[in-house]
Scaffold this motif. Structure first.
Motif, PDB file in Angstrom:
ATOM      1  N   PHE A 207       7.213   6.795   4.049  1.00 37.59           N
ATOM      2  CA  PHE A 207       6.950   5.899   2.922  1.00 37.59           C
ATOM      3  C   PHE A 207       8.228   5.162   2.519  1.00 37.59           C
ATOM      4  O   PHE A 207       8.210   3.974   2.198  1.00 37.59           O
ATOM      5  N   TYR A 212       6.503  -1.020   2.921  1.00 35.57           N
ATOM      6  CA  TYR A 212       5.382  -0.548   2.100  1.00 35.57           C
ATOM      7  C   TYR A 212       4.039  -0.876   2.734  1.00 35.57           C
ATOM      8  O   TYR A 212       3.100  -0.087   2.629  1.00 35.57           O
ATOM      9  N   ARG A 216       0.235   1.149   2.821  1.00 39.57           N
ATOM     10  CA  ARG A 216      -0.924   0.506   2.190  1.00 39.57           C
ATOM     11  C   ARG A 216      -2.032   0.265   3.220  1.00 39.57           C
ATOM     12  O   ARG A 216      -3.196   0.572   2.981  1.00 39.57           O
ATOM     13  N   THR A 263      12.097   3.503  -3.849  1.00 42.69           N
ATOM     14  CA  THR A 263      10.901   4.353  -3.782  1.00 42.69           C
ATOM     15  C   THR A 263      10.081   4.339  -5.070  1.00 42.69           C
ATOM     16  O   THR A 263       8.845   4.325  -5.007  1.00 42.69           O
ATOM     17  N   ARG A 266       7.968   1.295  -5.092  1.00 41.95           N
ATOM     18  CA  ARG A 266       6.870   1.425  -4.113  1.00 41.95           C
ATOM     19  C   ARG A 266       5.778   2.355  -4.621  1.00 41.95           C
ATOM     20  O   ARG A 266       4.592   2.110  -4.424  1.00 41.95           O
ATOM     21  N   LEU A 270       1.853   1.660  -5.119  1.00 36.24           N
ATOM     22  CA  LEU A 270       0.826   2.518  -4.519  1.00 36.24           C
ATOM     23  C   LEU A 270      -0.195   2.971  -5.567  1.00 36.24           C
ATOM     24  O   LEU A 270      -1.406   2.978  -5.321  1.00 36.24           O
TER      25      LEU A 270
END
Ligand SMILES: [Zn+2]
Length: 301
Positions: A207, A212, A216, A263, A266, A270
Motif C-alpha cells: 500500500f 495508490y 484501489r 500513508t 492514502r 481508501l
C-alpha cells in the motif's frame, strides 16, 4: 464509494491493524537486540490513537491484532481500542517468526498474548495473525496449536511468493481448514491475479510503496468481480514519518521507510473510496463464523 447508483450496497471490507512499534518489525531481527526494545522510544500509543481518531472520523470499525508485548506495557491502549467498538485480536506476544520457534515455544507465546489481551479488554480474543505472515508449509503445525489454545480464526497464510512468507497455492478468499483437533477459519490478506501469479493488493508495504491506484483497483476488482470482501492491513508505524531511523539492509530500509509521509493521506482516500468493518463483518458475510458452516466448506491446498 466506488459502486454505481442503483447497484448493490457496497461490500464491507475488513480493516485490520497489526499493533506493534516500529522496532518490532521483522526486518530489524538480528540487527536490533530484543533486549534493547524497552530502552527505545515507544511511539505505538500515539500512532494507534491517531488511527483511532481517523477511524472515528470516517465511522469505521476495524480488527486490531495487538502484540502481547505492547498490550502488557500499555493495557489502557487495548481498552481504548475496545472502547471504540473495534475487535481485539492477537498478533502473538514476542513477534518471533513461527518457523523459527518450537511448537512448545509458539504455544506459550500465543497463550500469553491471548491472556494479556483478554485481561486488558475484558473480551474474548478469537483471531490471530502471525508476525510476518509466518505460517508457511514448514509451520502448518501452528494451526493445531491455535485451535488448541482457543483461537477460532487465523489471518496468517498469504497466498503469494515472498522471501519470508507465503503459500502461493493456498486459497485467496476465506476458507475452512479442517485439522484433527478442529476447524480453523483462515482469512488471508487480499490478492488479485495476473496469469498464474497472485499479487498482493491489501496493505502494508504494498500500500505504501506501490501507487495508490493499485490498491484501489485491486479492492474494487475483488468486490465487483469476485463479489467478496477484501482484507486490508496496516501498522501504526506506517503513518509515522517522524519515527527514529534504525539501521538495516538497503532493501529492508526501502521496505520500511518508503512513503511513510504519504500513508495517512492514502488511508483517508481508501476510507472514502470503500466501506470497511471488522474481520467479524467479513466472517459473518461469508458465513464462516459458524463452525458448522465452516466444516462444510472444502479443504484448500
Ligand atoms: Zn507484525
Amino acid at each position: 464509494m466506488t459502486n454505481m447508483p442503483g447497484s448493490q450496497p457496497p461490500i464491507v471490507n475488513a480493516m485490520t491493524i497489526d499493533v506493534e512499534d516500529y522496532f518490532h518489525v521483522s526486518v530489524f531481527d538480528g540487527v536490533l537486540p530484543r533486549t534493547q526494545w524497552d530502552s527505545l522510544e515507544s511511539r505505538v500509543c500515539a500512532n494507534t490513537d491517531k488511527l483511532l481518531e481517523i477511524f472515528t472520523e470516517y465511522e469505521v470499525h476495524g480488527t486490531f491484532f495487538v502484540l502481547g508485548w505492547v498490550a502488557e506495557r500499555f493495557p489502557d491502549l487495548v481498552r481504548r481500542i475496545a472502547a471504540g467498538g473495534h475487535e481485539i485480536a492477537s498478533h502473538g506476544y514476542a513477534h518471533r517468526l513461527i518457523y523459527d520457534q518450537t511448537p512448545a515455544a509458539f504455544r506459550a507465546d500465543v497463550r500469553r498474548a491471548k491472556a494479556i489481551l483478554e485481561d486488558a479488554s475484558g473480551r474474548r480474543v478469537n483471531g490471530y495473525r502471525a508476525p510476518s505472515y509466518s505460517i508457511t508449509p514448514r509451520s502448518l503445525w501452528a494451526l493445531d496449536v491455535l485451535l488448541e489454545e482457543g483461537y477460532r480464526y487465523d489471518s496468517s497464510i498469504f497466498p503469494i511468493r515472498h522471501d519470508r512468507y507465503g503459500i502461493p497455492v493456498s486459497a485467496r478468499g476465506p476458507y475452512a481448514i479442517e485439522r484433527s483437533v478442529g476447524t480453523l477459519v483462515e482469512v488471508p490478506g487480499s490478492t488479485t491475479t495476473a496469469g498464474p501469479l497472485n499479487l498482493p493488493i491489501g496493505g502494508g508495504g504494498y500500500f505504501r510503496i506501490l501507487p495508490y491506484w493499485w490498491t484501489r483497483w485491486g479492492i474494487a476488482r475483488v468486490n465487483r468481480i469476485e463479489k467478496r470482501a477484501a482484507v486490508f492491513y496496516l501498522h501504526p508505524w506506517e503513518i509515522d514519518p517522524g519515527q527514529p531511523r534504525l539501521r538495516a539492509s538497503r532493501l529492508s530500509s526501502f521496505r520500511h521507510y518508503r512513503n511513510l509521509d504519504a500513508t495517512e493521506g492514502r488511508l483517508r482516500r481508501l476510507l472514502t473510496d470503500f466501506r470497511f468493518g471488522t474481520m467479524d463483518a467479513v466472517l459473518e458475510e461469508t458465513h464462516l463464523h459458524s463452525a458448522r458452516a465452516a466444516a462444510a466448506l472444502p479443504y484448500c491446498w
